[in-house]
Design an enzyme around this catalytic site. Sequence first.
Site, PDB file in Angstrom:
ATOM      1  N   GLN A   9       7.702   2.616  -7.270  1.00  0.00           N
ATOM      2  CA  GLN A   9       7.923   1.326  -6.632  1.00  0.00           C
ATOM      3  C   GLN A   9       8.920   0.480  -7.426  1.00  0.00           C
ATOM      4  O   GLN A   9       9.306  -0.586  -6.986  1.00  0.00           O
ATOM      5  CB  GLN A   9       6.591   0.571  -6.518  1.00  0.00           C
ATOM      6  CG  GLN A   9       5.558   1.295  -5.676  1.00  0.00           C
ATOM      7  CD  GLN A   9       4.196   0.617  -5.658  1.00  0.00           C
ATOM      8  OE1 GLN A   9       3.181   1.269  -5.865  1.00  0.00           O
ATOM      9  NE2 GLN A   9       4.145  -0.686  -5.418  1.00  0.00           N
TER      10      GLN A   9
ATOM     11  N   ARG B  56      -2.666  -3.522  -3.797  1.00  0.00           N
ATOM     12  CA  ARG B  56      -2.393  -4.447  -2.704  1.00  0.00           C
ATOM     13  C   ARG B  56      -3.196  -5.746  -2.908  1.00  0.00           C
ATOM     14  O   ARG B  56      -3.857  -6.228  -1.997  1.00  0.00           O
ATOM     15  CB  ARG B  56      -2.764  -3.791  -1.368  1.00  0.00           C
ATOM     16  CG  ARG B  56      -1.934  -4.329  -0.214  1.00  0.00           C
ATOM     17  CD  ARG B  56      -2.128  -3.547   1.062  1.00  0.00           C
ATOM     18  NE  ARG B  56      -1.308  -4.126   2.119  1.00  0.00           N
ATOM     19  CZ  ARG B  56      -1.221  -3.658   3.346  1.00  0.00           C
ATOM     20  NH1 ARG B  56      -1.894  -2.609   3.691  1.00  0.00           N
ATOM     21  NH2 ARG B  56      -0.460  -4.251   4.238  1.00  0.00           N
ATOM     22  N   CYS B  57      -3.143  -6.264  -4.146  1.00  0.00           N
ATOM     23  CA  CYS B  57      -3.991  -7.406  -4.476  1.00  0.00           C
ATOM     24  C   CYS B  57      -3.216  -8.498  -5.200  1.00  0.00           C
ATOM     25  O   CYS B  57      -3.818  -9.448  -5.698  1.00  0.00           O
ATOM     26  CB  CYS B  57      -5.157  -6.963  -5.342  1.00  0.00           C
ATOM     27  SG  CYS B  57      -4.665  -6.484  -7.011  1.00  0.00           S
TER      28      CYS B  57
ATOM     29  N   GLU C 123       0.059  -8.573   1.174  1.00  0.00           N
ATOM     30  CA  GLU C 123      -1.269  -8.345   0.607  1.00  0.00           C
ATOM     31  C   GLU C 123      -2.296  -9.381   1.026  1.00  0.00           C
ATOM     32  O   GLU C 123      -3.469  -9.268   0.669  1.00  0.00           O
ATOM     33  CB  GLU C 123      -1.152  -8.301  -0.920  1.00  0.00           C
ATOM     34  CG  GLU C 123      -0.262  -7.163  -1.350  1.00  0.00           C
ATOM     35  CD  GLU C 123       0.243  -7.292  -2.775  1.00  0.00           C
ATOM     36  OE1 GLU C 123       0.381  -6.275  -3.435  1.00  0.00           O
ATOM     37  OE2 GLU C 123       0.500  -8.419  -3.220  1.00  0.00           O
TER      38      GLU C 123
END
Lengths: 146, 782
Positions: free
Chosen positions: B216, B366-367, B736
């Site tokens: 990423q 995803r936080c 998110e």
Amino acid sequence: MKVEGTYTLPAPRDKVWALLNDPGVLARATPGVKKLEPQGDDMFKATIELGIGPVKGAYDGKVSITDKVPPERMTLRVEGGGKPGTIRATGELRLEESEGKTVVNYTGDAQITGLIASVGHRLIGGVAKQMASEFFKALERELQKR
Amino acid sequence: MAVAHGMGHSVKRKEDARFIRGKGNYIDDLKLPGMLYLDIVRSPYAHAKITAIRAEKALAIPGVLAVITGRDLDKYGLAWMPTLMSDRQMVLPIDTVLYQAQEVAAVLATQRYIAADGAAAVEVDYEPLPVVVDPKKALRPDAPVLREDREQKTNHIWHWEVGDRDATARALEQADVTVEEDLYIPRIHVASIETCGCVAQWDSVDGKLTLWMTTQAPHAIRTVVALVAGHLGLAEHKIRVVSPDIGGGFGGKVPVYPGYVVAVAASVLTGKPVKWIEDRMENIQADSFARDYHITAELGAKRDGTLTALRFKTIADHGAFDAAANPSKFPAGLFSICTGSYDFQSAFVEVDGAYTNKPPGGIAYRCSFRVTEASYAIERMADIMAHELKMDPAEFRLKNFIRPEAFPYKSPLGWTYDSGNYQGALKKAMEMIGYTALRREQAEKRTRGELMGIGISSFTEIVGAGPSHSFDILGLKMFDSAEIRVHPTGKAVARFGTKSQGQGHETTYAQVIAHELGIPEDDIAVEEGDTDTAPYGLGTYASRSTPVAAAAGAVAARKIRDKARKIAAHLLEASESDLEWERGKFFVKGSPQRAKTIQEIAFAAYTNHPQGLEAGLEAVAYYDPPNLTFPFGSYICVVDIDKGTGEVKIRRFVAVDDCGNIINPMIVEGQVHGGLTMGLAPALYEEITYDDDGNIRGGSFMDYLLPTSMETPRWETANTVTPSPHHPLGAKGVGESATVGAPAAIANAVIDAMWHLGVRHIDIPITPWKVWKVLRQNGVTE
């Protein structure tokens, strides 16, 4: 993981004790045991084949019998490893005589690692119980042979 | 003819043309001539000494070329590697393994399956050591020290705190009502559909390394490789990292895993390309996990329902190495957003990190860097307090929300929220779901003994890391970048420092440029992920692409527009100040027919540029955000509980999100749908646990339950729009928000259904078995 239970064998304690100390009987009665070679001093080299759910494989290891108090109790130790993981287990067997029969109380503790533990963990408890019951049923058959 | 849609249009995703045709180019699609394959031997033990590694049987298999161990890597100083959090991590162990499934050795072979056979044939002798899986036990003085390599002989990694400890203690003492609850947020895994992998290609003639890798953050990886392997002659201008199409990242593809390092080493050693691809179980069992926070939360309030104080004490289980992927100065990420949407006078939060015999991590699944943990805790506690005060949870929230006129709002834990209208979002959600009628229905059902619950989560997110004064990763400031080149025919290529893993950047970035320059989206090619061509950036995670990189895109486009104005003035023989911009063209004030389109201007930039001005039409922008953005939303969930089985059925779920100005409503809706499903997952299904021997439970998809379309309810989504005042487009991140906000809404609904029975809390995942037990403990039998 812990297992425990009792099983009643239709024979006096001395006879059951003799059975449990016969490597040939142990090899025949223990589920999955393909080979059991005596190494002296109640130590054995063992080859075991086992399937737990989707995890099947062969394990090489040693079995030893310690803390013997004839004909009351003994401790069995199993250590082994194979591709699906490793196992270290101890089991204590206590024999009580009651009206010509022998009640075997067993308690065991096993440490299991690897694929058998991570994939098969939901099944291990059930498999262990089933194996114990198969073991004693086999002993019963051995008794009938004698 | 192609049209410039710009912001706010549901432009169809450009990338989908190849994805839905099966024409994506993922890492395992890459095949190079002469490529070798790597597979990894993993530890069956959670903690053990390695007494021997025997490779003979593996090496005897035709096609197995080498067995690589920690001792081999140690000769090159590569047995250990740094983590992003000032810790270090074993690449391959020299003598000790610290978690089950840890990498022990690697096998290099001519074929993928031969490599796997080789890995199975490597014999390793272990001597088991005592295992610590509970972080609370790990912190006791008598616990075995797991990290013998560290100077500090303790399993305590770090202590982090923020807020006013004393003032908060006083406020809690003086509060009319206090509530306290232990909340465990279990260890979960991103379980992206594509596992991790790479192809490393060392060109021994040029001395250049090309590394195709599921990452990423390709640019940061390039720098890390140069820093870690610089002593072996790898220099940054001779390292190219390419991140191809990625099948889901969710934070799990930010870290460097041992397999990547071994593949690079193997390629350098053999001079051949080396491929390493994880299988599914390796991915779940050994790659970085997320969450695993043990929180003790307290709130204080006045009798009238006004919240006054918040105190959270947390133990963070980091596994064997602190390999979290947080900004350097934030060992607990942005957990201090935990005052959420409420106006507290005082707050104090502290977190202690602990080592255990589990895989490393603490990655941001995803936080947005621990915001799910923060948001779940405050929203659960808000509901508990509301119930304790016998107030309606919606009314309680509306009373305590930060007022719209209070923005920019300074939180007691140090954040400056940019903008918000929390009342607006909650009221819209209540209207959509018919809140008043639902409460009436619930009361009626309760008289009949039926269990129905309504749960609210009014979360505040914090995304867009981040301003250079506070945010860096390994010292690299967390700006991001865009480079736009407009070609003579008016078409453009735009390159960014981020990397899409499904977010749709090829579409949304093109929309941003179309919005600013009037060049149609179809005429703009967006490229990311190749460090040889794209400008330097910190990558895509924590919802930072829109807040940071899209802002860079807007700024670069505006630089181009400024230059275009000069060229247009030259072409129209007018002064620059007499020109007006309308999307796609400059025209002379008062005579709109005297105009030059951006395409005509682009052509002139290469064929007829004014004297004194450089030819060409391109710009680069490195955007350092002045603040983070604070998206928010209100979710309402309605559940019915089957008393016989303990099953929780989600009847309705309404999600109102506010992410400021929206670039592409369809993509935002898609992000919210995916995020809600990933929020449903830990609420009801997903958890990785360990037995006392450190065996993983939940290490395959048989035991790790991902919700499928069968489990997923129909999501009802909507938006409110409160622009960010500091972002060039008024936009905020959104990727998110739903993962952050959803778990508490579901958990709150379940407890709401059972509060009258005396149930205050059930830890997620709320499985039928847990509910069934709790119901029976509280006298419900059928």
